[in-house]
Design an enzyme around this catalytic site. Sequence first.
Site, PDB file in Angstrom:
ATOM      1  N   GLU A 141      -4.558 -27.855 -15.430  1.00  0.00           N
ATOM      2  CA  GLU A 141      -3.539 -28.449 -16.664  1.00  0.00           C
ATOM      3  C   GLU A 141      -4.207 -29.583 -17.397  1.00  0.00           C
ATOM      4  O   GLU A 141      -3.711 -30.725 -17.720  1.00  0.00           O
ATOM      5  CB  GLU A 141      -1.911 -29.034 -16.488  1.00  0.00           C
ATOM      6  CG  GLU A 141      -1.220 -27.771 -15.252  1.00  0.00           C
ATOM      7  CD  GLU A 141      -0.324 -28.591 -14.755  1.00  0.00           C
ATOM      8  OE1 GLU A 141      -0.018 -29.463 -15.209  1.00  0.00           O
ATOM      9  OE2 GLU A 141       0.911 -27.730 -14.442  1.00  0.00           O
ATOM     10  N   HIS A 221       4.917 -19.569 -14.217  1.00  0.00           N
ATOM     11  CA  HIS A 221       5.871 -19.964 -13.966  1.00  0.00           C
ATOM     12  C   HIS A 221       6.565 -19.272 -15.261  1.00  0.00           C
ATOM     13  O   HIS A 221       6.772 -19.289 -16.223  1.00  0.00           O
ATOM     14  CB  HIS A 221       5.855 -21.069 -13.942  1.00  0.00           C
ATOM     15  CG  HIS A 221       5.439 -22.372 -12.760  1.00  0.00           C
ATOM     16  ND1 HIS A 221       5.788 -21.429 -11.625  1.00  0.00           N
ATOM     17  CD2 HIS A 221       4.628 -23.137 -13.002  1.00  0.00           C
ATOM     18  CE1 HIS A 221       4.991 -22.727 -10.988  1.00  0.00           C
ATOM     19  NE2 HIS A 221       3.471 -22.983 -11.404  1.00  0.00           N
ATOM     20  N   GLU A 250       1.012 -19.080  -8.915  1.00  0.00           N
ATOM     21  CA  GLU A 250       1.864 -20.190  -8.432  1.00  0.00           C
ATOM     22  C   GLU A 250       3.168 -19.314  -9.613  1.00  0.00           C
ATOM     23  O   GLU A 250       4.096 -19.994  -9.564  1.00  0.00           O
ATOM     24  CB  GLU A 250       1.671 -21.518  -9.754  1.00  0.00           C
ATOM     25  CG  GLU A 250       0.470 -22.437  -9.475  1.00  0.00           C
ATOM     26  CD  GLU A 250       0.489 -23.798  -9.807  1.00  0.00           C
ATOM     27  OE1 GLU A 250       1.670 -24.218 -10.445  1.00  0.00           O
ATOM     28  OE2 GLU A 250      -0.425 -24.508  -9.846  1.00  0.00           O
ATOM     29  N   ASP A 252       6.193 -17.946 -10.167  1.00  0.00           N
ATOM     30  CA  ASP A 252       8.027 -18.160  -9.635  1.00  0.00           C
ATOM     31  C   ASP A 252       8.923 -17.466 -11.306  1.00  0.00           C
ATOM     32  O   ASP A 252       8.207 -17.201 -12.066  1.00  0.00           O
ATOM     33  CB  ASP A 252       8.060 -18.688  -9.253  1.00  0.00           C
ATOM     34  CG  ASP A 252       8.243 -19.704 -10.233  1.00  0.00           C
ATOM     35  OD1 ASP A 252       7.676 -20.455 -10.765  1.00  0.00           O
ATOM     36  OD2 ASP A 252       8.567 -21.366  -9.011  1.00  0.00           O
TER      37      ASP A 252
HETATM   38  C1  XIL Z   1       5.042 -29.363  -8.636  1.00  0.00           C
HETATM   39  C2  XIL Z   1       5.924 -29.261  -6.699  1.00  0.00           C
HETATM   40  O1  XIL Z   1       6.312 -28.119  -6.963  1.00  0.00           O
HETATM   41  C3  XIL Z   1       7.176 -30.648  -6.413  1.00  0.00           C
HETATM   42  O2  XIL Z   1       7.377 -30.034  -4.898  1.00  0.00           O
HETATM   43  C4  XIL Z   1       5.668 -31.650  -6.944  1.00  0.00           C
HETATM   44  O3  XIL Z   1       7.594 -32.688  -6.808  1.00  0.00           O
HETATM   45  C5  XIL Z   1       4.866 -31.488  -8.453  1.00  0.00           C
HETATM   46  O4  XIL Z   1       4.573 -30.239  -7.990  1.00  0.00           O
HETATM   47  N1  XIL Z   1       2.564 -26.757 -11.444  1.00  0.00           N
HETATM   48  C6  XIL Z   1       1.354 -27.518 -10.572  1.00  0.00           C
HETATM   49  C7  XIL Z   1       1.835 -27.990  -9.557  1.00  0.00           C
HETATM   50  O5  XIL Z   1       0.286 -27.036 -10.467  1.00  0.00           O
HETATM   51  O6  XIL Z   1       1.310 -28.254  -8.806  1.00  0.00           O
HETATM   52  C8  XIL Z   1       3.587 -28.489  -9.702  1.00  0.00           C
HETATM   53  O7  XIL Z   1       4.078 -28.417  -8.296  1.00  0.00           O
HETATM   54  C9  XIL Z   1       4.233 -27.071 -10.369  1.00  0.00           C
HETATM   55  C10 XIL Z   1       3.126 -27.160 -11.338  1.00  0.00           C
END
Ligand code: XIL
Length: 334
Positions: A141, A221, A250, A252
């Site tokens: 990011e 996401h 990631e 969802d």
């Molecule tokens: C999130 C986790 O799911 C949470 O438990 C934590 O508190 C914060 O981080 N993008 C990412 C992940 O790259 O590392 C993040 O994970 C979600 C968004």
Amino acid sequence: MYQNEGAVAIAQDTLRLLADRRDLLLGAAVDMHPLSTEPRYAEILSREFNTVVAENVFKPHFVWAGPDDYRWDNADRLAQFARENGMALRGHTLVWHQAVPAWLQAGGYTSSEVRRLLEDYIHAIVSRYRGQVCDWDVVNEAIAEGDDPGLRENSFWFKAIGPEYIDLAFRWAHEADPNARLYYNDYEAEDMRPKGNAVFALVKGLQKRGVPIHGVGLQCHLVNGWRVTDEHRQNVRRIADLGLTWQVTECDIRMQLEGGAPTREQLETQAAGYHDVIELCLCEPGCRGFLCWGFTDKHSWIPEFRQGWGAALPLDEEYCAKPAYRAIQRALES
Ligand code: XIL
């Protein structure tokens, strides 16, 4: 209300077996608490997936307690779980503006000290898991949001080291494990809009400068109703055209929960979205993996981080298969 489709222990092939056949890394982010307290969590995770990534315990603020002071316990536990179950391990993440240890931020270090500390940290963690972590999210990011996004200039790393922190992180990771595949990972970079373009320009620049980068992680996401478009195809094709791999890292698909439980229609819409993402991975060039950010709605970051939203994962809170699970299964079978 919907009727769930029964526990996943069914006669059909597991997702893991299907993914193995397709040579796809199929993974889930792991929450260490249920891994050690809920037998079903560990059972289903190792039955349905061939890859794990730590939801949190590989992040610097969990591991890096001070200069030369590392707390490996939890990360080691996940690495051991992966080994015992013959699963691949993804490393997430080395450099992220949201995971900077407090002692480092407050330490009053000079630019060259921060550089040196980061070099030592990356060398330490990447060599510890050398030969086991196959893919690292080296930088997470780094691109800002907006219409014409550049690097996040308010990131600790940018402020302390300057824009070259990105090149350096990749080079240090490569020194520590020349065989690991090194990824740049980001969100909302899935299509041809400004963020996707900025990520593409960043990785193209890294490549041009000879920085060791092997792939792009597309977090995915997503919001319920998401469907694949030509723009998503164009985006992954241009990444593959650079000779890079890409992964969904990631995934969802969250939905707004009015009366608490999702409706049948919401779940079917979600299933169509999951089907599309996995099909994108299977049909377009360059994809190496598909990872969800968790696997059961019982343990998902969404309800905590997005109030009123949830039910984003392929299994429900009782660990039962949702239509999304069947959709992934069908896509892998086809
Ligand atoms: C999130 C986790 O799911 C949470 O438990 C934590 O508190 C914060 O981080 N993008 C990412 C992940 O790259 O590392 C993040 O994970 C979600 C968004």
